[in-house]
Every structure is written in C-alpha cells, then in structure tokens.
Design an enzyme around this catalytic site. Structure first.
Site: not given
Length: 164
Positions: A85, A133, A153
């Site tokens: 997004c 999103c 991570c």
C-alpha cells in the site's frame, strides 16, 4: 565455528521444513488480510498488483529465503514503504545488519506497524504487519540493539525503498 556433518544435516533439514511449510502456507487462504484495515483490495486485485513472491508474503504470511533480498545491502538514507500500500514503515536510520539474512530494524515509524501472536512452527512469536493494509511484514524479536533491544526481522519483498 566448525562446519560439521551434523550442522549441515540439521541446517538442510530446517531449510526443507521451511520450504514445505512455506508452500503449504502460500496455498492456504489469505491470512494477512484478516481484520479491518483502511486500505483494502480483493484477493484478485492483490494478485494483479503484486509479484508472486510479494503476494505470498504480504497476503499469505509466507517467508522469503534468507540472504535473497537486495534490501539487505541497502545503506542509503531513505524510507522503507509497504510494498502493498506504500505506507512508510521504517526509516533507514533504524536499520541494522542482524546477520540473519533479512532486512532488520530496531524500531518502526509510529503507528505504521501492528502485531499479532503467531503460534506456527511450534513456537510463540510476534508477527508484524502493515497497519494500513494488513500486509505481513515479518516478526519482531527481543534480540536487537539499543535503544529498543528489538529486532524487526522483515521480508524484503514486503518492502520498497525510497531514497531521500
């Protein structure tokens, strides 16, 4: 560290298990899309928008192979955006080399990341996703550098980089 036959066999077994798990996850129903997020697309729209690897990570919580992302070696000043997004998630000043094979950060842009409990792989981890999103980004661990002590991570395919 000395490379032994046992270490090679254990490492090979772990890679094989992760590969099978990733294949199973990528063919299951989308998980990252669960929840009510401001930016919404249908599954067909996500498939059309994203390349297959990014789709599998962002929408099916897959994991890219370690040491495959060009963003591991990205050292310019800039911002890391959600590949789904385009929301800004991380700043280059908070990126560090964790040696794990995935882009790692010690903090995120306030409000940009959400989290859920992940109990896959027989352990409890904290999954992180884009707050806009719901796209899966990776996991956060308590073994990062100061000042937070955290290591976000992140899958490189779930990010795009915009230089300053």
């Amino acid at each position: 560290m000395q490379l032994t036959r046992r270490a090679v066999l254990l490492g090979s077994s772990a890679v094989a298990a992760l590969s099978v798990f990733s294949l199973w996850r990528s063919t299951s129903q989308p998980r990252a899309a669960e929840g009510d997020f401001p930016f919404k697309l249908s599954d067909e729209e996500w498939k059309a928008k994203l390349d297959p690897a990014a789709y599998n990570v962002l929408r099916h919580e897959d994991t890219e192979r370690p040491f495959t992302s060009p963003l591991n070696d990205e050292h310019r000043v800039g911002k890391f955006h959600c590949a789904g997004c385009d929301q800004i998630l991380f700043e280059s000043e908070k990126k560090f080399d964790s040696g794990t094979g995935w882009p790692s950060f010690w903090d995120f842009v306030p409000g940009a990341i959400g989290s859920t409990e992940d109990t896959t792989l027989g352990m409890v981890r904290t999954e992180v996703h884009c707050s806009n999103c719901g796209g899966h980004q990776g996991h956060v661990f308590n073994d990062g550098p100061a000042p937070t002590g955290l290591r976000y991570c992140i899958n490189g395919v779930s990010l795009s980089f915009v230089a300053a």
